[in-house]
Structures are given as structure tokens and as C-alpha cells.
Design an enzyme around this catalytic site. Structure first.
Site, short mmCIF file in Angstrom:
data_model
loop_
_atom_site.label_atom_id
_atom_site.label_comp_id
_atom_site.label_asym_id
_atom_site.label_seq_id
_atom_site.Cartn_x
_atom_site.Cartn_y
_atom_site.Cartn_z
N LEU A 207 -62.87 26.15 43.40
CA LEU A 207 -64.20 25.59 43.15
C LEU A 207 -64.92 26.39 42.08
O LEU A 207 -64.85 27.61 42.07
CB LEU A 207 -65.04 25.65 44.43
N CYS B 96 -66.44 35.77 40.42
CA CYS B 96 -65.01 35.49 40.56
C CYS B 96 -64.16 36.20 39.51
O CYS B 96 -63.37 37.08 39.85
CB CYS B 96 -64.78 34.00 40.51
C1 UGA Z 1 -64.01 30.28 38.57
C2 UGA Z 1 -62.85 29.29 38.41
O1 UGA Z 1 -63.12 28.39 37.33
C3 UGA Z 1 -62.66 28.48 39.70
O2 UGA Z 1 -61.53 27.64 39.58
C4 UGA Z 1 -62.45 29.45 40.87
O3 UGA Z 1 -62.34 28.77 42.10
C5 UGA Z 1 -63.63 30.40 40.95
O4 UGA Z 1 -63.75 31.10 39.69
C6 UGA Z 1 -63.38 31.37 42.08
O5 UGA Z 1 -62.43 32.14 42.02
O6 UGA Z 1 -64.07 31.29 43.08
P1 UGA Z 1 -66.70 30.10 38.36
O7 UGA Z 1 -66.69 31.60 38.33
O8 UGA Z 1 -67.65 29.42 39.27
O9 UGA Z 1 -65.22 29.54 38.74
O10 UGA Z 1 -67.08 29.60 36.91
P2 UGA Z 1 -66.34 29.08 35.60
O11 UGA Z 1 -66.90 27.78 35.26
O12 UGA Z 1 -64.89 29.20 35.70
O13 UGA Z 1 -66.89 30.14 34.53
C7 UGA Z 1 -66.61 31.54 34.64
C8 UGA Z 1 -67.20 32.29 33.48
O14 UGA Z 1 -66.49 32.01 32.28
C9 UGA Z 1 -68.67 31.96 33.18
O15 UGA Z 1 -69.36 33.15 32.92
C10 UGA Z 1 -68.60 31.10 31.94
O16 UGA Z 1 -69.75 31.20 31.14
C11 UGA Z 1 -67.38 31.69 31.25
N1 UGA Z 1 -66.72 30.76 30.31
C12 UGA Z 1 -66.09 29.66 30.77
C13 UGA Z 1 -66.70 31.04 28.95
O17 UGA Z 1 -67.25 32.05 28.49
N2 UGA Z 1 -66.06 30.18 28.10
C14 UGA Z 1 -65.43 29.07 28.55
O18 UGA Z 1 -64.84 28.33 27.71
C15 UGA Z 1 -65.44 28.80 29.91
#
Ligand code: UGA
Length: 431
Positions: A153, A260
Site C-alpha cells: 500500500l 517505508c
Molecule cells: C511505498 C511503496 O510504494 C508501497 O508499495 C509500499 O507498500 C510502502 O512503501 C510500504 O512499504 O509500506 P509510500 O512510502 O507510501 O509507499 O510512498 P511512495 O508513493 O512509494 O513514495 C515514496 C517516496 O518516493 C516519496 O517520498 C515520494 O515523493 C518519492 N518518489 C516517488 C520520488 O521521489 N519519485 C518518484 O518517481 C516516486
């Protein structure tokens, strides 16, 4: 099915509400009695789009209930999900003591066969330890199974992710466990990967690490774009159209945060070390990610010359949009670096301010919206890409600012348009 979800934090609450929504009877357990009281009143301790409505509806329709009485919940549920926290210890390793306690209590309370499923993000081998612990305290030799069912998630879209997953991963040792979990997830109509417990545990760590690697990789390319005058959005588009690479998770910026990726990466590096493997790539991923915060501060410095006494406006504090979560938020690192330089900081976030106020009460000025942040600021810095920041009235912003300078840490604006509007504008790796 009768399901018990132990741990009513983010994962537990979302999973519990969704399982209830699919027609199961779910009891969410937490040893924090004040949290249970809050939940019974219909209030949700976290901000997650759609969750409050889902919880309220299923609570009202008696499919979802809350208790701090684990014994009662274990007695009445054949399927038990462990969703308790696995917070990082000082060395980065996950602290698994909550999992151990819950496993022991389940063993003491279970009256007949129970399927015990780890859903919290845990190191490989945790399933074995859970099985060992349950066996140890299972004096009446009651039959049980342990399974791993990692969650994928994302905060901000957790319900959508639960209801429409790319895949469901199930790690099991017995056919009975596999049948129960397959039946439970059947209504989602998603591909189900059935494997052994250790592989399931590794799928979770490997997936998060791979996504984090993708982000640090694209950020490294963005840093090269800055040096040679190329544009990262063009490069990412050109790369992402290759189906083997894929266009998702190629947004360059100030790096990943949240509870995460940073935590899971640190834990995976430690797990690898423990089993005798030096996971060098992941260490570099962490290093690049930390460095992106400094990249942003250097860009601000490059546009404002001397930082002391200048006023910097920060737009966005939560680690990403649609959440109030500020754990390991890049904003906090950036603010801390800027405060060391002697600047005045004004900030606004649609959801994250109450939590930041608890850690930075008097150090920064909190504003009611983006326009009051812009007022008399020498530079506006985009830290979190909330939708409302994408549609600002920039003519108004320009008039309000002391100097028309924008540093876009999430690349949400078009550089040419910003320049046309009269801003000195830089993004990350943009031309
Ligand atoms: C992440 C995973 O995407 C989930 O699949 C997983 O279940 C979760 O961790 C977990 O282990 O509980 P989350 O941390 O909620 O989810 O958020 P993401 O949308 O994955 O983003 C994580 C970070 O990466 C954010 O700081 C976001 O800004 C950054 N990000 C994401 C980028 O800098 N660039 C991108 O292209 C995508």
C-alpha cells in the site's frame, strides 16, 4: 471469514477496513486503549483519503469492530493478521519485539487452529521466528499455520492499492493456509503469487529497494542533466517508454522520504550484512538520496547569493502529497539545513502542519496558504507536489514576493512558462 488484525496503525487499519468492506467480520486490536476509544467514536488517527468513510460505514454495519482485548479477538477469529510496528533501531535493524510478543500471546490464547499471517514489513526469516515462538508457548499442541502476506500500500492511495493490487503475494507452508488466503483475496480478482514464506518476505524488501533504486538512479541522471544542460523530464520520458524500464517512479526531485523506503532500505542493508552479503548498490542509493536535500539547498544559495536573514517560503511539509505523514520527510532535512544558514522560514502544507508544529514550534512561521508564504519571501521552494500548488496564481505570487525566485524540488512547473512570467526559476535537472 472471521479475521483479527493485530495493530491498528496505518497498515492494520487500512487492511482491516478493506477486509470488512469485502464482507468479512474483522476485529482490529490495539494495546493503545486511547486509540481504540478514538476509533470507536468514529475518528481516524491518520489522514488517508477515503479511510474515515470506509471505517465508519463498516463499523456501523457491524463488519468492523475495535478492541484492546487480544485474547477475546484471537478466540473469535480463525485468521489473524499481525500488523504491529517494526520501528528501526539505532543501527537501522528492525525492532521485532512487538511481533514476538503478539506471536507469544496468540499461542497462549488460541483455542483451536489459527492461521497467523505476518503483514508488517519484516526481515526474511521472521516467519520462522514466529513459528518457533508460537510452538514454544503452544502448550496444548494446537494446530496452526504461519504465512507471509506483505502489503504494497502507498500512503495517500492505500484503499485503491488494497482493492486493485498489481499482485497479491502469499508465502505459505501448507495447502490449508494457501486455500484460506486465496479464498480471502478472491474478490479482488488480482494475480496471486503463491510461494514459500522466505521468498514472500524477500519480495517485499526487494520491491521497495528496487523502487528506491529507481528514484536515486533518476536523481543521479538529473544531477548530470544540470551539469550538461539536458532536461530530466525528456530523458525520463525517453527511458520510461521502454516497457522494460517503465515510466513510473522516474520523477526526479529531492529524494524519497516517508516511513517505508528509508527504514526498509536501512533494514535490508543490515539483513544482507547479517547473512554475509555487502549490498553496495543499496548503500549508494541511500547516499544519493541524502545528497538530494543538499542539491536543493545549493540551488537556493545559487540564486540568492547570501542566505543569512533572507526569507525562504516552503510549500509542502509532508513527505508526499495526500498524507499528513512527516516521518523522514525531505522538508524536515531541508528546513534544518536552511536554519543552520540563518534564514527565516515560512511554510505551508495542506495537512502536515499540525505534526510539524510539534517538532518545530518556534523555529519557523506557519502560514494559512501558499500566498501568505509568498508574501515578502526571497524564494519559494516547492518541497511536496500537492495538487493545489500546481494551480497557483503566479501573477499574484510575483507581486507578493520580495524577489521572484522559485526553486522547484518536485519539477511541477514548466521552466519556460515560469521564466515568461518573470521568475528566476530552477528545477532539478531541468533546462
Ligand atoms: C511505498 C511503496 O510504494 C508501497 O508499495 C509500499 O507498500 C510502502 O512503501 C510500504 O512499504 O509500506 P509510500 O512510502 O507510501 O509507499 O510512498 P511512495 O508513493 O512509494 O513514495 C515514496 C517516496 O518516493 C516519496 O517520498 C515520494 O515523493 C518519492 N518518489 C516517488 C520520488 O521521489 N519519485 C518518484 O518517481 C516516486
Amino acid at each position: 471469514m472471521n479475521i483479527c488484525v493485530v495493530g491498528s496503525g496505518y497498515v492494520g487499519l487500512v487492511s482491516g477496513a478493506c477486509f470488512a468492506h469485502l464482507g468479512n467480520r474483522v476485529i482490529c486490536v490495539d494495546n493503545d486503549e486511547s486509540k481504540i476509544k478514538t476509533l470507536k467514536k468514529g475518528a481516524i488517527p491518520i489522514y488517508e483519503p477515503g479511510l474515515a468513510e470506509l471505517v465508519k460505514r463498516n463499523y456501523k454495519e457491524l463488519r468492523l469492530s475495535f478492541t484492546s482485548n487480544l485474547k477475546q479477538a484471537v478466540k473469535s477469529s480463525e485468521v489473524i493478521f499481525i500488523c504491529v510496528g517494526t520501528p528501526p533501531r539505532d543501527n537501522g535493524e528492525a525492532d521485532l519485539s512487538f511481533i514476538e510478543h503478539v506471536a507469544r500471546d496468540i499461542a497462549l490464547y488460541m483455542p483451536s487452529y489459527r492461521l497467523i499471517i505476518e503483514k508488517s514489513t519484516v526481515p526474511v526469516n521472521t516467519g520462522e521466528w514466529i513459528e518457533h515462538t508460537v510452538k514454544l508457548f503452544n502448550k496444548r499442541n494446537i494446530k496452526f499455520d504461519v504465512a507471509s502476506n506483505p502489503e504494497f500500500l502507498r500512503e495517500g492511495s492505500a484503499i485503491e492499492d488494497f482493492m486493485h493490487p498489481d499482485r497479491v503475494v502469499i508465502g505459505v507452508k501448507s495447502k490449508k493456509a494457501s486455500d484460506i488466503l486465496t479464498e480471502l483475496y478472491k474478490p479482488l480478482d488480482a494475480p496471486i503469487v503463491i510461494t514459500d514464506i522466505k521468498s514472500a518476505e524477500l519480495i517485499k524488501h526487494a520491491s521497495n529497494s528496487f523502487l528506491a533504486t529507481k528514484i536515486s538512479f533518476i536523481n543521479s541522471i538529473a544531477n548530470i542533466c544540470d551539469k550538461v544542460g539536458a532536461d530530466i523530464s525528456e530523458v525520463a520520458k525517453g527511458m520510461g517508454l521502454d516497457k522494460r524500464i517503465g515510466e513510473k517512479f522516474l520523477n526526479a526531485g529531492i529524494g524519497f522520504g516517508g516511513f517505508c523506503f528509508p527504514k526498509d532500505l536501512a533494514a535490508f542493508v543490515m539483513i544482507s550484512e547479517k547473512v554475509g552479503y555487502n549490498f553496495g548498490i543499496l548503500k549508494e542509493v541511500q547516499k544519493v538520496n541524502d545528497g538530494q536535500r543538499t542539491v536543493l539547498v545549493k540551488k537556493i544559495e545559487g540564486l540568492l547569493w547570501n542566505l543569512p536573514k533572507k526569507t525562504i517560503g516552503i510549500l509542502g511539509l509532508s513527505f508526499k502529497p495526500d498524507t499528513d505523514d512527516i516521518r523522514y520527510a525531505p522538508a524536515l532535512d531541508i528546513i534544518s539545513e536552511l536554519l543552520k544558514e540563518g534564514v527565516n522560514i515560512k511554510a505551508y502544507d495542506p495537512q502536515g502542519m499540525p505534526k510539524v508544529k510539534r517538532v518545530l514550534k518556534n523555529e519557523i512561521k506557519f502560514c494559512k496558504d501558499a500566498y501568505s508564504v509568498a508574501e515578502k519571501s526571497d524564494c519559494l521552494v516547492i518541497v511536496t507536489e500537492w495538487n493545489e500548488f500546481k494551480e497557483l496564481d503566479f501573477k499574484k505570487i510575483k507581486k507578493l514576493m520580495h524577489q521572484p525566485v522559485i526553486v522547484d524540488g518536485r519539477n511541477i512547473y514548466d521552466p519556460a512558462e515560469m521564466k515568461r512570467l518573470g521568475f528566476r526559476y530552477v528545477g532539478i535537472g531541468r533546462r
